[in-house]
Design an enzyme around this catalytic site. Structure first.
Site, PDB file in Angstrom:
ATOM      1  N   ASN A 110      38.531  29.531  -5.645  1.00 18.55           N
ATOM      2  CA  ASN A 110      39.348  28.648  -4.820  1.00 18.55           C
ATOM      3  C   ASN A 110      39.693  27.328  -5.491  1.00 18.55           C
ATOM      4  O   ASN A 110      40.456  26.538  -4.946  1.00 18.55           O
ATOM      5  CB  ASN A 110      38.640  28.367  -3.489  1.00 18.55           C
ATOM      6  CG  ASN A 110      37.225  27.826  -3.691  1.00 18.55           C
ATOM      7  OD1 ASN A 110      36.535  28.217  -4.621  1.00 18.55           O
ATOM      8  ND2 ASN A 110      36.794  26.952  -2.809  1.00 18.55           N
ATOM      9  N   LYS A 147       9.211  -0.881   2.815  1.00 17.37           N
ATOM     10  CA  LYS A 147       8.410  -0.039   3.704  1.00 17.37           C
ATOM     11  C   LYS A 147       9.192   0.466   4.903  1.00 17.37           C
ATOM     12  O   LYS A 147       9.104   1.646   5.271  1.00 17.37           O
ATOM     13  CB  LYS A 147       7.165  -0.795   4.170  1.00 17.37           C
ATOM     14  CG  LYS A 147       6.286   0.018   5.110  1.00 17.37           C
ATOM     15  CD  LYS A 147       4.963  -0.642   5.404  1.00 17.37           C
ATOM     16  CE  LYS A 147       5.107  -1.912   6.179  1.00 17.37           C
ATOM     17  NZ  LYS A 147       3.794  -2.409   6.658  1.00 17.37           N
ATOM     18  N   ASP A 172       7.850  -1.482  11.252  1.00 15.54           N
ATOM     19  CA  ASP A 172       7.002  -0.415  10.730  1.00 15.54           C
ATOM     20  C   ASP A 172       6.154   0.223  11.829  1.00 15.54           C
ATOM     21  O   ASP A 172       5.188   0.924  11.546  1.00 15.54           O
ATOM     22  CB  ASP A 172       6.104  -0.929   9.605  1.00 15.54           C
ATOM     23  CG  ASP A 172       5.152  -2.028  10.065  1.00 15.54           C
ATOM     24  OD1 ASP A 172       5.233  -2.446  11.232  1.00 15.54           O
ATOM     25  OD2 ASP A 172       4.328  -2.474   9.239  1.00 15.54           O
ATOM     26  N   ARG A 224       0.810  -1.221   0.000  1.00 16.67           N
ATOM     27  CA  ARG A 224       0.000   0.000   0.000  1.00 16.67           C
ATOM     28  C   ARG A 224       0.842   1.270   0.000  1.00 16.67           C
ATOM     29  O   ARG A 224       0.317   2.363  -0.231  1.00 16.67           O
ATOM     30  CB  ARG A 224      -0.947  -0.006   1.200  1.00 16.67           C
ATOM     31  CG  ARG A 224      -2.184  -0.877   0.980  1.00 16.67           C
ATOM     32  CD  ARG A 224      -3.112  -0.806   2.173  1.00 16.67           C
ATOM     33  NE  ARG A 224      -2.643  -1.630   3.277  1.00 16.67           N
ATOM     34  CZ  ARG A 224      -3.150  -1.578   4.500  1.00 16.67           C
ATOM     35  NH1 ARG A 224      -4.121  -0.727   4.790  1.00 16.67           N
ATOM     36  NH2 ARG A 224      -2.669  -2.373   5.452  1.00 16.67           N
TER      37      ARG A 224
END
Length: 464
Positions: free
Chosen positions: A393, A22, A106, A15
């Site tokens: 530089n 995830k 998760d 999802r």
């Protein structure tokens, strides 16, 4: 007693609609999984085992960098056949005694105090579950108790629950602690006789009851600790809840936030007294703000020390990266300034709009107020560095240093070709390109003679 920690991080996260695993999606600037490991690092565990699966190589490589000091072990779940199957992969590396704490990669905001409470509830003798009552328990496994509501009898996954069971609002959060010896036996007895044809870790509850092992529940202090992430919307919601907690903590310490809903902390922020922070500011890495510091709106500050009384005007970007940035007392920075790694600004330095400073030191009272660049430079006290001036530089292969003495005045639109030294009190005429050292106390001008041509006309377009 031996403590083993198992973190489940094998899921794909369909999802999320992302190619990234995830658990690697960021919360407050760090992978979700890294937040869990940060918490477990405080529990004095004998071993920390991370179960990977989808994107295993990416997850393992990322965690070795993000949590380099954590002694992580990785085991893989391939294919992914459920939570019980995941923990089965850790069995060969688990000891035969002690306690095993099982967490989810998760569910990033589990607190150490909650984990300790669960371990204490287990005590090496009981199966301890982390549960919580939710107004909307959709998607969570339900806690089924006996008729008196005391003894936990089972956890029923949402997809397998009856209507009566779905009406229960006490849910299993996915976190448990179990005697390791018993857990290994229960895992060996798991079956996939369910709607999903998966091996559910939650089935060990019924096994514990049959084996006369007490099943107890502990509860987190806050719902935010057990909120998991399965979609971008849930990740964004958890981010805002996390940030609100950080904002409230800072305000309790006396920090004044113009709007706590528009504040982002993606690291550690240490504040002195009477600090003011305007809206939409982002703090990353390790940032220290001294007393009476003011941060204007829309600033990004990463790995920096900003000393007392300094003012960071709106839209300033300070990125210290690994080398850090220091802003001295009473300095004025911005708006629209950029300080890069290695910038060391002394007291009362002024860095104005569209000025960039990198790997340079500016002493007390030096000013670069407009449209300028200072890279690999050492700038003395009270220097006035004009609009459009730059230090050249880089020669295409190597960096070289520019040294500017005290009380130097660099005119507008100058180019200082390093390596070069401007002596104390030197003045560089506007528009000069200076490639040799400038003597102290003298005016140095290096530009072509101005010529005006009479009778010259601009080219005109030819017409077909």
């Amino acid at each position: 007693m031996t403590l083993s920690i198992v973190i489940m991080a094998a899921g794909k996260g369909t999802r999320m609609k992302s190619s990234r695993p995830k658990v690697l999606h960021a919360l407050a600037g760090r992978p979700m999984l890294a937040h869990v490991v940060d918490t477990t690092a405080t529990l004095a565990a004998t071993q920390q085992i991370v179960i990977t699966g989808h994107g295993a190589e990416q997850v393992e490589a990322t965690m070795r960098v993000a949590c380099a000091e954590a002694p992580l072990q990785f085991v893989r779940q391939e294919p992914q056949l459920g939570t019980g199957h995941a923990v089965q992969q850790a069995v060969p590396v688990l000891p035969d005694e002690g306690i095993t704490l099982i967490l989810n990669g998760d569910t990033p905001l589990i607190a150490a105090r909650t984990a300790r409470a669960l371990i204490e509830a287990c005590a090496g003798e009981r199966l301890a579950l982390l549960t919580m009552s939710l107004d909307d328990p959709t998607g969570y496994g339900r806690i089924v108790r006996d008729g008196w509501g005391e003894q936990v009898l089972a956890i029923v996954e949402h997809k397998d629950a009856t209507e009566a069971q779905r009406a229960l609002n006490e849910v299993y959060t996915g976190v448990m602690a179990a005697p390791t010896r018993l857990l290994k036996g229960w895992l060996a007895r798991l079956t996939n006789d369910n709607a999903q044809r998966e091996y559910y870790l939650t089935d060990v509850v019924a096994m514990a009851c049959r084996d006369k092992v007490p099943v107890v529940a502990a509860h987190p202090q806050s719902e935010v600790e057990v909120l998991g992430v399965n979609s971008p919307a849930q990740l964004a919601e958890l981010e805002r809840r996390y940030q609100r907690v950080q904002a409230e903590r800072l305000m309790e310490q006396g920090v004044r936030l113009a709007d706590p809903a528009r504040f982002d902390l993606r690291g550690r922020l240490h504040c002195g007294q009477d600090v003011d922070i305007d809206v939409n500011c982002v703090f990353e890495g390790d940032v220290q703000l001294g007393d009476n510091v003011r941060i204007g709106a829309h600033c990004v500050v990463r790995n920096a020390v900003i000393e007392a009384g300094a003012v960071i005007h709106p839209f300033t970007h300070i990125d210290g990266d690994k080398d850090g940035v220091t802003v001295g007392e009473g300095a004025l920075i911005g708006p629209f300034a950029r300080l890069r790694p290695g910038a060391r600004l002394g007291p009362e330095v002024h860095i104005g709009n569209f000025v960039e400073v990198k790997n340079s030191t500016l002493a007390r009272g030096a000013k670069a107020n407009h449209l300028a660049y200072l890279g690999d430079a050492t700038v003395g006290e009270r220097v006035n560095y004009g609009a459009g001036a730059i230090t050249a530089n880089y020669d295409g292969a190597n960096k070289h240093r520019t040294v500017i003495g005290n009380d130097v005045h660099v005119g507008s639109n100058c180019v200082l070709i390093a390596p070069i030294t401007l002596g104390d009190g030197a003045t560089i005429g506007g528009g000069s390109t200076v490639s040799k050292d400038a003597p102290a106390g003298q005016l140095t001008v290096a530009r072509a003679k101005q010529v005006s041509l009479s009778g010259w006309t601009r080219p005109r377009k030819t017409r077909d």
